[in-house]
Design an enzyme around this catalytic site. Sequence first.
Site, PDB file in Angstrom:
ATOM      1  N   CYS A   1       0.863  -1.174   0.000  1.00 49.05           N
ATOM      2  CA  CYS A   1       0.000   0.000   0.000  1.00 49.05           C
ATOM      3  C   CYS A   1       0.903   1.227   0.000  1.00 49.05           C
ATOM      4  O   CYS A   1       2.130   1.105   0.046  1.00 49.05           O
ATOM      5  CB  CYS A   1      -1.001   0.012   1.166  1.00 49.05           C
ATOM      6  SG  CYS A   1      -0.304   0.264   2.790  1.00 49.05           S
ATOM      7  N   ALA A   2       0.325   2.392  -0.037  1.00 48.50           N
ATOM      8  CA  ALA A   2       1.104   3.619  -0.243  1.00 48.50           C
ATOM      9  C   ALA A   2       2.262   3.774   0.736  1.00 48.50           C
ATOM     10  O   ALA A   2       3.378   4.109   0.338  1.00 48.50           O
ATOM     11  CB  ALA A   2       0.188   4.835  -0.180  1.00 48.50           C
TER      12      ALA A   2
END
Length: 174
Positions: A114-115
Amino acid sequence: MEGEDKGSYEAPPTCTLLDVLLKNRRPTGAVNQVWPRLYLSNTCNPKSNQTNNGLTHLILHVMNLPGYYGDTGVAYLGVEADDSKDFDISQFFSETAEFIHTALTQNGVVLVHCARGISRSAALVLAFLMIKRGLSLMEAVETVRKHRNILPNVGFLNQLRKLDSQLHRRTEGH
């Protein structure tokens, strides 16, 4: 313990989880192995040596174009999840746990991305450890924290607490 009601198990309070998650933080890299052949990451380029590590399976925080990953030979699962305390990430717990479990059973190498690699991806990895490896939420948190700083948002922590209680009741036969 004698006289203890096994049906009264409660997942650790959110404040206790946050204390554990925030103490003794140290720098961690972009990619960290948190369980044998299972990696958490904030970088996602299966074509790079940094994230490859024999990568066979990838879980992304958004659905990316099949064309980008299609020529990598990597199986992937897209999870469209907002990193918001109001988002229901629990809808993905079973599917991602099964995806990871199947990959690892086949000697695959899984990267969950994820980011920032600390909230959405961490919540999914914690759910996997609880559902498929039988760890309590606190055991899962401590296991992952040995290798990577994580900090699922408060909404995700509460959903993991609910899962922890449900799994504990199931193992107690309730």
